[in-house]
Design an enzyme around this catalytic site. Structure first.
Site, PDB file in Angstrom:
ATOM      1  N   ARG A   1       0.744  -1.187  -0.148  1.00 19.80           N
ATOM      2  CA  ARG A   1      -0.037   0.010   0.089  1.00 19.80           C
ATOM      3  C   ARG A   1       0.926   1.196   0.026  1.00 19.80           C
ATOM      4  O   ARG A   1       1.479   1.354   1.044  1.00 19.80           O
ATOM      5  CB  ARG A   1      -0.979  -0.061   1.151  1.00 19.80           C
ATOM      6  CG  ARG A   1      -1.630   1.370   1.506  1.00 19.80           C
ATOM      7  CD  ARG A   1      -2.931   1.171   2.623  1.00 19.80           C
ATOM      8  NE  ARG A   1      -4.106   0.600   1.810  1.00 19.80           N
ATOM      9  CZ  ARG A   1      -5.144   0.543   2.364  1.00 19.80           C
ATOM     10  NH1 ARG A   1      -5.309   1.301   3.299  1.00 19.80           N
ATOM     11  NH2 ARG A   1      -6.184  -0.070   1.799  1.00 19.80           N
TER      12      ARG A   1
ATOM     13  N   HIS B   1      -7.165   0.863  -6.495  1.00 16.94           N
ATOM     14  CA  HIS B   1      -7.286   0.035  -5.286  1.00 16.94           C
ATOM     15  C   HIS B   1      -8.204  -1.529  -5.841  1.00 16.94           C
ATOM     16  O   HIS B   1      -9.433  -1.650  -5.555  1.00 16.94           O
ATOM     17  CB  HIS B   1      -8.430   0.668  -4.341  1.00 16.94           C
ATOM     18  CG  HIS B   1      -8.313  -0.065  -2.912  1.00 16.94           C
ATOM     19  ND1 HIS B   1      -7.524  -0.907  -2.594  1.00 16.94           N
ATOM     20  CD2 HIS B   1      -9.070   0.584  -1.730  1.00 16.94           C
ATOM     21  CE1 HIS B   1      -7.879  -1.370  -1.291  1.00 16.94           C
ATOM     22  NE2 HIS B   1      -8.621  -0.417  -0.885  1.00 16.94           N
TER      23      HIS B   1
ATOM     24  N   GLN C   1     -10.055  -4.023  -3.486  1.00 15.31           N
ATOM     25  CA  GLN C   1     -11.396  -3.170  -3.353  1.00 15.31           C
ATOM     26  C   GLN C   1     -12.402  -3.522  -4.328  1.00 15.31           C
ATOM     27  O   GLN C   1     -13.569  -3.793  -4.146  1.00 15.31           O
ATOM     28  CB  GLN C   1     -11.390  -1.757  -2.996  1.00 15.31           C
ATOM     29  CG  GLN C   1     -12.730  -1.043  -2.412  1.00 15.31           C
ATOM     30  CD  GLN C   1     -13.192  -1.647  -1.162  1.00 15.31           C
ATOM     31  OE1 GLN C   1     -12.253  -1.692  -0.226  1.00 15.31           O
ATOM     32  NE2 GLN C   1     -14.460  -2.093  -0.982  1.00 15.31           N
TER      33      GLN C   1
ATOM     34  N   ASP D   1     -17.492   7.057  -1.819  1.00 18.60           N
ATOM     35  CA  ASP D   1     -15.924   6.755  -0.755  1.00 18.60           C
ATOM     36  C   ASP D   1     -15.958   8.501  -0.351  1.00 18.60           C
ATOM     37  O   ASP D   1     -16.410   9.254  -0.498  1.00 18.60           O
ATOM     38  CB  ASP D   1     -14.923   6.700  -1.816  1.00 18.60           C
ATOM     39  CG  ASP D   1     -13.536   6.535  -1.169  1.00 18.60           C
ATOM     40  OD1 ASP D   1     -13.764   6.247  -0.005  1.00 18.60           O
ATOM     41  OD2 ASP D   1     -12.786   6.215  -1.877  1.00 18.60           O
TER      42      ASP D   1
ATOM     43  N   CYS E   1     -16.618   1.777   0.232  1.00 16.25           N
ATOM     44  CA  CYS E   1     -15.199   0.913   0.704  1.00 16.25           C
ATOM     45  C   CYS E   1     -15.002   1.072   2.266  1.00 16.25           C
ATOM     46  O   CYS E   1     -14.230   0.091   2.610  1.00 16.25           O
ATOM     47  CB  CYS E   1     -14.278   1.344  -0.248  1.00 16.25           C
ATOM     48  SG  CYS E   1     -13.749   3.003  -0.151  1.00 16.25           S
TER      49      CYS E   1
ATOM     50  N   ARG F   1     -14.055  -8.565   1.647  1.00 12.99           N
ATOM     51  CA  ARG F   1     -12.469  -8.125   1.322  1.00 12.99           C
ATOM     52  C   ARG F   1     -11.762  -9.627   1.597  1.00 12.99           C
ATOM     53  O   ARG F   1     -10.859  -9.731   0.840  1.00 12.99           O
ATOM     54  CB  ARG F   1     -12.193  -6.980   2.161  1.00 12.99           C
ATOM     55  CG  ARG F   1     -12.724  -5.729   1.867  1.00 12.99           C
ATOM     56  CD  ARG F   1     -12.082  -5.079   0.369  1.00 12.99           C
ATOM     57  NE  ARG F   1     -10.469  -5.221   0.319  1.00 12.99           N
ATOM     58  CZ  ARG F   1     -10.058  -4.248   0.819  1.00 12.99           C
ATOM     59  NH1 ARG F   1     -10.510  -3.041   1.133  1.00 12.99           N
ATOM     60  NH2 ARG F   1      -8.638  -4.570   0.543  1.00 12.99           N
TER      61      ARG F   1
HETATM   62  N1   CP Z   1     -11.394  -0.162   2.195  1.00 15.36           N
HETATM   63  C1   CP Z   1     -10.222  -0.264   2.765  1.00 15.36           C
HETATM   64  O1   CP Z   1      -9.059  -0.352   1.936  1.00 15.36           O
HETATM   65  O2   CP Z   1     -10.196   0.024   4.183  1.00 15.36           O
HETATM   66  P1   CP Z   1      -8.627   0.206   4.720  1.00 15.36           P
HETATM   67  O3   CP Z   1      -7.963   1.426   4.304  1.00 15.36           O
HETATM   68  O4   CP Z   1      -9.177   0.013   6.259  1.00 15.36           O
HETATM   69  O5   CP Z   1      -8.061  -0.958   4.601  1.00 15.36           O
HETATM   70  N1  NVA Z   2     -10.005   6.637  -1.396  1.00 11.38           N
HETATM   71  C1  NVA Z   2      -9.570   6.266   0.002  1.00 11.38           C
HETATM   72  C2  NVA Z   2      -9.849   5.046   0.245  1.00 11.38           C
HETATM   73  C3  NVA Z   2      -9.643   4.455   1.309  1.00 11.38           C
HETATM   74  C4  NVA Z   2      -9.837   2.854   1.259  1.00 11.38           C
HETATM   75  C5  NVA Z   2      -8.140   6.617   0.285  1.00 11.38           C
HETATM   76  O1  NVA Z   2      -7.288   6.514  -0.732  1.00 11.38           O
HETATM   77  O2  NVA Z   2      -7.875   7.031   1.348  1.00 11.38           O
END
Ligand code: CP
Ligand code: NVA
Length: 298
Positions: free
Chosen positions: A95, A122, A125, A213, A253, A281
């Protein structure tokens, strides 16, 4: 070597296979006796926990690493971090902020790399989202989804995934927060023409799924004031939901900011499937890893 940096790294038939593996009661234990490195440069609740459990359910051992510990491009290069992790692990999940970081790891072709969220995409997701829609509505092809809000990493992967699954994707975003032409062209490679609506009501009219989101993603905290202003009128509330199909479901999400992008009556209401979606997930991650590790064995 196969990697998953964006959902269209899968073909549509591979996507079907991953979704099938996500619900199979007895997936191949492709990680038996093996490790997977899970490297996080941003916070996570769902992704970390669902990936750790998926690795473990496939017989493997997940190792959580905070990016600060290894110092991506500070203590050593992204490439040397990936080469090091590949000495001990059969796959790397990362990540990151810059999408180019996961591209640089994957370009080495030392072990399969899974994008666990970048500023661009993502895909894990989107896999869970499609799994949720299929389980809730029975089918994907011919269904429609409206995304209301920021055309961000989640929206991009979801739009591509919808196109691959034969769904229609519509989006309503305030001016300045829309998909770029490059994004739209990538989405169109699936054969689906995304609908870019002027107003949330127009996007949501008659759809099967309404999705939103956060307005401020991780790393954009400095912009939260201007974003709050720009997104006023884009909240998913009961009135907006009333424009969707009878029986439409609401997805997010998560994490959710009640009173910003979604009203409590929607995220906590009868049409919300956000907790099934969060649970999916783990199933989708397990399906993806079962496919990816088997694929790279061949
Ligand atoms: N939806 C999602 O990716 O959640 P987190 O940021 O908590 O991993
Ligand atoms: N768009 C958000 C998604 C979190 C799961 C971010 O990148 O923070």
């Amino acid at each position: 070597m196969r990697h998953l940096l964006e959902i269209d790294d899968l073909s549509p038939s591979e996507l079907d296979r991953v979704l099938a593996l996500s619900t199979t009661p007895d997936p191949p234990r492709v990680l038996a006796g093996k490790g997977m490195a899970l490297l996080f440069a941003k916070p996570s609740a769902r992704t970390r926990n669902s990936m750790e459990m998926a690795v473990s359910q496939l017989g493997g051992h997940p190792v959580y690493i905070q990016a600060d510990e290894v110092g991506l491009d500070t203590r050593e290069s992204v490439e040397d971090v990936a080469r090091t992790l590949a000495c001990y692990h059969s796959a790397i999940g990362a990540r990151v902020f810059q999408h180019s970081d996961v591209e640089r790891m994957a370009a080495l072709d030392v072990v399969p790399v899974v994008n666990m969220l970048s500023d661009q995409a993502h895909p894990l997701q989107a896999l869970a989202d499609l799994l949720t829609i299929r389980r809730e509505l029975g089918t994907l092809a011919g269904r429609s989804l409206a995304y209301v809000g920021d055309a961000n990493n989640v929206a991009r992967s979801l739009a591509i995934g919808c196109g691959m699954a034969g769904m229609q994707f519509r989006i309503a975003s305030p001016s300045g927060y829309n998909f770029t032409e490059i994004d739209l062209d990538r989405i169109r490679t699936t054969g689906m023409e995304p609908v870019v609506a002027d107003r949330p009501e127009e996007a949501v009219g008659g759809v099967d799924v309404v999705y939103t989101d956060v307005w401020t993603s991780m790393g954009q905290e400095d912009e939260s004031g201007s974003r709050l202003q720009a997104f006023e009128g884009y909240r998913v509330d009961a009135k907006l939901m009333s424009h969707a199909q009878v029986g439409a479901v609401f997805l997010h999400c998560l994490p959710a900011h009640r009173g910003e992008e979604v009203a409590p009556e929607v995220v906590d209401g009868p049409r919300s499937r956000v907790w099934v979606q969060a649970a999916n997930r783990m199933h989708a991650a397990r399906g993806l890893l079962a496919w990816l590790l088997s694929e790279n064995e061949d």
